[in-house]
Design a protein around this motif. Structure first.
Motif, PDB file in Angstrom:
ATOM      1  N   HIS A  41       0.841  -1.200   0.000  1.00 19.02           N
ATOM      2  CA  HIS A  41       0.000   0.000   0.000  1.00 19.02           C
ATOM      3  C   HIS A  41       0.876   1.251   0.000  1.00 19.02           C
ATOM      4  CE1 HIS A  41      -3.166   2.842   1.026  1.00 19.02           C
ATOM      5  NE2 HIS A  41      -4.035   1.887   0.762  1.00 19.02           N
ATOM      6  N   THR A  42       0.429   2.276  -0.735  1.00 18.68           N
ATOM      7  CA  THR A  42       1.204   3.511  -0.867  1.00 18.68           C
ATOM      8  C   THR A  42       1.475   4.185   0.472  1.00 18.68           C
ATOM      9  OG1 THR A  42      -0.849   4.716  -1.313  1.00 18.68           O
ATOM     10  CG2 THR A  42       0.401   3.939  -3.215  1.00 18.68           C
ATOM     11  N   ALA A  43       0.629   3.939   1.468  1.00 16.38           N
ATOM     12  CA  ALA A  43       0.821   4.561   2.784  1.00 16.38           C
ATOM     13  C   ALA A  43       2.067   4.041   3.497  1.00 16.38           C
ATOM     14  CB  ALA A  43      -0.411   4.342   3.665  1.00 16.38           C
ATOM     15  N   ASN A  44       2.665   2.933   2.996  1.00 16.22           N
ATOM     16  CA  ASN A  44       3.939   2.477   3.548  1.00 16.22           C
ATOM     17  C   ASN A  44       5.040   3.501   3.313  1.00 16.22           C
ATOM     18  OD1 ASN A  44       3.931  -0.479   4.609  1.00 16.22           O
ATOM     19  ND2 ASN A  44       2.644  -0.551   2.775  1.00 16.22           N
ATOM     20  N   ILE A  45       4.927   4.277   2.233  1.00  9.36           N
ATOM     21  CA  ILE A  45       5.933   5.291   1.889  1.00  9.36           C
ATOM     22  C   ILE A  45       5.449   6.685   2.262  1.00  9.36           C
ATOM     23  CG2 ILE A  45       7.254   6.324   0.001  1.00  9.36           C
ATOM     24  CD1 ILE A  45       8.174   3.521   0.713  1.00  9.36           C
ATOM     25  N   ILE A  46       4.162   6.956   2.017  1.00  9.11           N
ATOM     26  CA  ILE A  46       3.607   8.277   2.319  1.00  9.11           C
ATOM     27  C   ILE A  46       3.266   8.310   3.811  1.00  9.11           C
ATOM     28  CG2 ILE A  46       1.836   9.970   1.716  1.00  9.11           C
ATOM     29  CD1 ILE A  46       1.476   8.451  -0.939  1.00  9.11           C
ATOM     30  N   LYS A  47       4.206   8.762   4.617  1.00  9.12           N
ATOM     31  CA  LYS A  47       4.075   8.651   6.073  1.00  9.12           C
ATOM     32  C   LYS A  47       2.990   9.558   6.661  1.00  9.12           C
ATOM     33  CE  LYS A  47       7.342   5.628   6.231  1.00  9.12           C
ATOM     34  NZ  LYS A  47       6.992   4.209   6.419  1.00  9.12           N
ATOM     35  N   THR A  48       2.524  10.503   5.871  1.00  7.63           N
ATOM     36  CA  THR A  48       1.447  11.375   6.378  1.00  7.63           C
ATOM     37  C   THR A  48       0.095  10.672   6.347  1.00  7.63           C
ATOM     38  OG1 THR A  48       1.194  12.325   4.162  1.00  7.63           O
ATOM     39  CG2 THR A  48       2.636  13.497   5.714  1.00  7.63           C
ATOM     40  N   ARG A  49       0.025   9.518   5.672  1.00  7.71           N
ATOM     41  CA  ARG A  49      -1.224   8.761   5.580  1.00  7.71           C
ATOM     42  C   ARG A  49      -1.203   7.590   6.548  1.00  7.71           C
ATOM     43  NH1 ARG A  49      -2.618   6.914  -0.302  1.00  7.71           N
ATOM     44  NH2 ARG A  49      -4.452   6.190   0.841  1.00  7.71           N
ATOM     45  N   GLU A  50      -2.338   7.323   7.170  1.00  5.16           N
ATOM     46  CA  GLU A  50      -2.446   6.166   8.050  1.00  5.16           C
ATOM     47  C   GLU A  50      -2.530   4.903   7.201  1.00  5.16           C
ATOM     48  OE1 GLU A  50      -5.341   4.346  11.564  1.00  5.16           O
ATOM     49  OE2 GLU A  50      -5.737   6.331  10.705  1.00  5.16           O
ATOM     50  N   LEU A  51      -1.736   3.896   7.571  1.00  2.00           N
ATOM     51  CA  LEU A  51      -1.718   2.650   6.818  1.00  2.00           C
ATOM     52  C   LEU A  51      -2.959   1.827   7.147  1.00  2.00           C
ATOM     53  CD1 LEU A  51      -0.142   0.767   4.913  1.00  2.00           C
ATOM     54  CD2 LEU A  51       0.956  -0.210   6.947  1.00  2.00           C
ATOM     55  N   PRO A  52      -3.835   1.609   6.178  1.00  5.42           N
ATOM     56  CA  PRO A  52      -5.040   0.819   6.472  1.00  5.42           C
ATOM     57  C   PRO A  52      -4.708  -0.655   6.654  1.00  5.42           C
ATOM     58  CG  PRO A  52      -4.946   1.338   4.132  1.00  5.42           C
ATOM     59  CD  PRO A  52      -3.798   2.065   4.774  1.00  5.42           C
ATOM     60  N   LYS A  53      -5.518  -1.330   7.463  1.00  2.16           N
ATOM     61  CA  LYS A  53      -5.368  -2.779   7.606  1.00  2.16           C
ATOM     62  C   LYS A  53      -5.790  -3.452   6.306  1.00  2.16           C
ATOM     63  CE  LYS A  53      -4.228  -2.633  12.017  1.00  2.16           C
ATOM     64  NZ  LYS A  53      -2.899  -3.048  12.504  1.00  2.16           N
ATOM     65  N   SER A  54      -5.213  -4.604   6.031  1.00  2.00           N
ATOM     66  CA  SER A  54      -5.454  -5.287   4.763  1.00  2.00           C
ATOM     67  C   SER A  54      -6.692  -6.181   4.820  1.00  2.00           C
ATOM     68  CB  SER A  54      -4.239  -6.157   4.396  1.00  2.00           C
ATOM     69  OG  SER A  54      -3.085  -5.371   4.228  1.00  2.00           O
ATOM     70  N   ILE A  55      -7.448  -6.204   3.735  1.00  2.00           N
ATOM     71  CA  ILE A  55      -8.531  -7.166   3.571  1.00  2.00           C
ATOM     72  C   ILE A  55      -7.984  -8.441   2.941  1.00  2.00           C
ATOM     73  CG2 ILE A  55     -10.787  -7.590   2.484  1.00  2.00           C
ATOM     74  CD1 ILE A  55     -11.203  -4.545   2.491  1.00  2.00           C
ATOM     75  N   MET A  56      -6.963  -8.285   2.110  1.00  2.60           N
ATOM     76  CA  MET A  56      -6.332  -9.423   1.431  1.00  2.60           C
ATOM     77  C   MET A  56      -4.822  -9.278   1.482  1.00  2.60           C
ATOM     78  SD  MET A  56      -8.290 -10.032  -2.185  1.00  2.60           S
ATOM     79  CE  MET A  56      -9.639 -11.182  -2.361  1.00  2.60           C
ATOM     80  N   ASN A  57      -4.105 -10.391   1.437  1.00  8.71           N
ATOM     81  CA  ASN A  57      -2.671 -10.321   1.176  1.00  8.71           C
ATOM     82  C   ASN A  57      -2.449 -10.481  -0.328  1.00  8.71           C
ATOM     83  OD1 ASN A  57      -2.774 -13.062   0.572  1.00  8.71           O
ATOM     84  ND2 ASN A  57      -1.712 -13.736   2.433  1.00  8.71           N
ATOM     85  N   ASN A  58      -1.212 -10.363  -0.770  1.00  9.84           N
ATOM     86  CA  ASN A  58      -0.954 -10.423  -2.209  1.00  9.84           C
ATOM     87  C   ASN A  58      -1.278 -11.789  -2.800  1.00  9.84           C
ATOM     88  OD1 ASN A  58      -0.291  -7.818  -2.787  1.00  9.84           O
ATOM     89  ND2 ASN A  58       1.926  -8.099  -2.732  1.00  9.84           N
TER      90      ASN A  58
END
Length: 301
Positions: A55-72
């Protein structure tokens, strides 16, 4: 389906590309991908799903990382079942993050994926600081000779079906509605780890699961589930919570698999959540807990 990860990609065939995060691949996502597949068939273009490896939030630190519904792994299987030709998983990093909207379309969608058509959702944004929107994408498409199709939202009970809505439903234990919007049961994949063996002592051996990614976790309680082990599906009952009867501290996911007694420690299994049975509660004694578990099992069998 060919899965491509990272920067080393070059597709020579003409393509139609669906772009998005696609967490959960819910009914809204499926509508978008089906439109992409329709264009693929009608115009003899290879179908490509373009999404991010993380998820892009892993890099964009200003965004909260959402929990995953699915793995890859789950996403790959789902796209494969839909007969997509290529899945491109972009490694989102600082360089990708800083691409302008035009450069993102030119350097990735056009140059790497050879897109002749692009399909996106109504709220799609792209490029540095998400400056690009669907109107700008249409303008770029005219400039670059790419057909652009914008997919309208899909509604359920007056609400737009989204990954955010489904995460909220899962967190509230509303599995039937979450599964309806997903078009399939929500599931958690994880490795079986050693527990305290209390379930076995009480006559209900359980598999303790360590999730493979940071999944959204259903609210504490007891669930009707099915468990997939080595591609075989078993009926099961799952408890999520803190084991208050035994003064537990950390949250656990424990599954009792019906008519199953094989050794599965360290094995990766999948738990599919079908329905919420009851909230977690503290019992006065172990015997009271055993009686409740027996009643829970009778209810779902």
């Amino acid at each position: 389906m060919e899965v491509i990860i990272g920067d080393n990609v070059s597709i020579d065939e003409n393509t139609v590309v669906a772009i998005g995060n696609f967490d959960g691949i819910h009914l809204g996502h499926q509508s978008l991908i089906n439109e992409m597949l329709k264009i693929s068939s009608e115009k003899n273009l290879k179908s490509v799903v373009c999404t991010f490896n993380k998820h892009t939030a892993n890099i964009i630190k200003t965004r909260e990382l959402p929990k995953s519904i699915m793995n890859n792994e789950q996403r790959i299987k789902c796209f494969e079942s839909m007969n997509v030709d290529y899945l491109y998983l972009i490694e989102f990093d600082e360089n990708i993050m800083r691409l302008s909207p035009e450069d993102f379309i030119k350097k990735i969608i056009l140059d790497k994926l050879n897109a002749k058509a692009v399909v996106v959702g109504f709220n799609f944004r792209f490029g540095f600081k998400a400056k690009g929107d669907v109107e700008y994408l249409k303008t770029l498409g005219e400039k670059l000779g790419i057909e652009v199709l914008i997919i309208p939202p899909v509604y359920d009970n007056g609400k737009v079906i989204s990954s955010s809505l489904i995460r909220c439903l899962i967190e509230k234990g509303k599995m039937k509605r979450a599964n309806k919007l997903l078009g399939k049961p929500f599931s958690i994949i994880g490795k079986v780890t050693n527990g305290e063996s209390r379930g076995r002592i009480m006559g209900f051996p359980t598999a303790n699961i360590k999730p493979s990614v940071s999944y959204v976790i259903p609210k504490s309680g007891v669930y009707k589930t099915s468990t997939v082990i080595d591609n075989k599906t078993y009926s099961s009952i799952t408890n999520i919570g803190y084991k208050p009867t035994f003064k537990g501290t950390g949250i656990t996911i424990e599954t009792h698999i019906f008519h199953f007694d094989k050794y599965i420690y360290d094995k990766t299994i999948e738990i599919r959540f079908l329905d919420f049975i009851r909230p977690e509660k503290k019992f006065n004694s172990q015997d009271d807990l055993i009686k409740q578990i027996e009643n829970d099992i009778k209810m779902i069998k």
